[in-house]
Design an enzyme around this catalytic site. Sequence first.
Site, PDB file in Angstrom:
ATOM      1  N   HIS A   1      -7.244  -6.176   0.333  1.00 56.17           N
ATOM      2  CA  HIS A   1      -6.112  -5.191   0.383  1.00 56.17           C
ATOM      3  C   HIS A   1      -4.875  -5.675   0.937  1.00 56.17           C
ATOM      4  O   HIS A   1      -3.658  -5.793   0.541  1.00 56.17           O
ATOM      5  CB  HIS A   1      -6.424  -4.156   0.795  1.00 56.17           C
ATOM      6  CG  HIS A   1      -5.379  -2.872   1.031  1.00 56.17           C
ATOM      7  ND1 HIS A   1      -4.987  -2.391  -0.209  1.00 56.17           N
ATOM      8  CD2 HIS A   1      -4.736  -2.141   2.070  1.00 56.17           C
ATOM      9  CE1 HIS A   1      -3.778  -1.402   0.018  1.00 56.17           C
ATOM     10  NE2 HIS A   1      -4.054  -1.357   1.192  1.00 56.17           N
TER      11      HIS A   1
ATOM     12  N   ASP B   1     -10.194  -5.292  -3.907  1.00 58.72           N
ATOM     13  CA  ASP B   1      -9.513  -4.088  -2.918  1.00 58.72           C
ATOM     14  C   ASP B   1     -10.059  -3.270  -2.535  1.00 58.72           C
ATOM     15  O   ASP B   1     -10.661  -2.403  -3.448  1.00 58.72           O
ATOM     16  CB  ASP B   1      -7.860  -3.782  -3.467  1.00 58.72           C
ATOM     17  CG  ASP B   1      -7.197  -3.071  -2.585  1.00 58.72           C
ATOM     18  OD1 ASP B   1      -7.728  -2.575  -1.693  1.00 58.72           O
ATOM     19  OD2 ASP B   1      -5.894  -3.013  -2.429  1.00 58.72           O
TER      20      ASP B   1
ATOM     21  N   SER C   1       0.835  -1.256  -0.022  1.00 58.83           N
ATOM     22  CA  SER C   1       0.020   0.017   0.189  1.00 58.83           C
ATOM     23  C   SER C   1       0.977   1.269   0.071  1.00 58.83           C
ATOM     24  O   SER C   1       1.703   1.482  -0.895  1.00 58.83           O
ATOM     25  CB  SER C   1      -0.957  -0.068   1.291  1.00 58.83           C
ATOM     26  OG  SER C   1      -2.054   0.862   1.191  1.00 58.83           O
TER      27      SER C   1
END
Length: 259
Positions: free
Chosen positions: A224, A194, A93
Site C-alpha cells: 500500500h 495492497d 491513499s
Amino acid sequence: MPVLPGAEPFRHEGGEVGVLLCHGFTGSPQSLRPWAQYLAEHGLTVALPLLPGHGTRWEDMQLTGWQDWYAEVDRELRALRTRCTRVFVAGLSMGGALALRLAARHGDAVAGVVVVNPANKVHGLSAYALPLARHVVRTSKGIASDIAKPSSREIGYDRVPLHAAHSLRAFFRIVDRELPRVTQPLLLLRSPQDHVVPPADSARVLGRVSSTDVREVLLEQSYHVATLDHDADRIFEESLAFIGRLAPSLGKEGTAAGG
C-alpha cells in the site's frame, strides 16, 4: 502536542510549476517525503502539509474530521496558485481522495492529478457499524506501514480513531459523487498486492472520472505505502515525466530549474 520526529511538513520554493502532495489517513508527510524531495531536486515548488490531527498521537485525531483535512490541502493549493503558473495535485491513499476532490472543485486551477493507491471507500462489515461503534469503542487496529520492503517503515498511528474513520467514510461518499467533475489528466499508480485499499477503489476512480488523458501504472513489487516501497523510484520518475509533459516549461532556464 509536539510532532513526531520525521512527520514534519515539507515545503520547497522552486520554479513556476508547483505540486501539492497529500498524505494518507493516520499517516504523515514522512510517507511522501522522498517523493517531495525528488520533485524539489528537479526544480518544482513543492508543498507537503501535515494534516490536522496527524503526526502527533491518535487522541488528537479523534478531535478532527474530513472538513479539517480537506481545508488544509485547499489552503495549500490556493497558496501555491499565488506563486506558480501551473499546479498539480497528488496523493497517497486518502491523500489521493483529497487530491481528486481538489481537482473536482478547482477545475482549471489544477493542471493534473497523480494518485497512488487511492482510497474510495471504507470496506468491510465494520464500515456499517461505525456510526454506532464509534460511541462504544474508541479505536481499532492500525493500518500503517503496509510495505513489502523490509528496511522501510511508515510513521503512522498504531490505532485508528473510530470517530475519524466515521468522518472518512462520509468523505469518501462525497468524493465519489464528485469524481465525474474531474476532467484533468490523471496518472494512477496502484499496487496489485495492497492490504489496505483493494483494487476495486482504483477501478472505481478510473470508471467515474471524466478525464480523457488517463494512464494506469501497476506497482508489482510494492504494497500500500508504495512511496516508501520497492517501486518508489518508479512513482517519482513517472510523476515527473507526467508533469513535464503537461508543463513544458519545466526544466527550462529561468523557470522550474532556476537555471
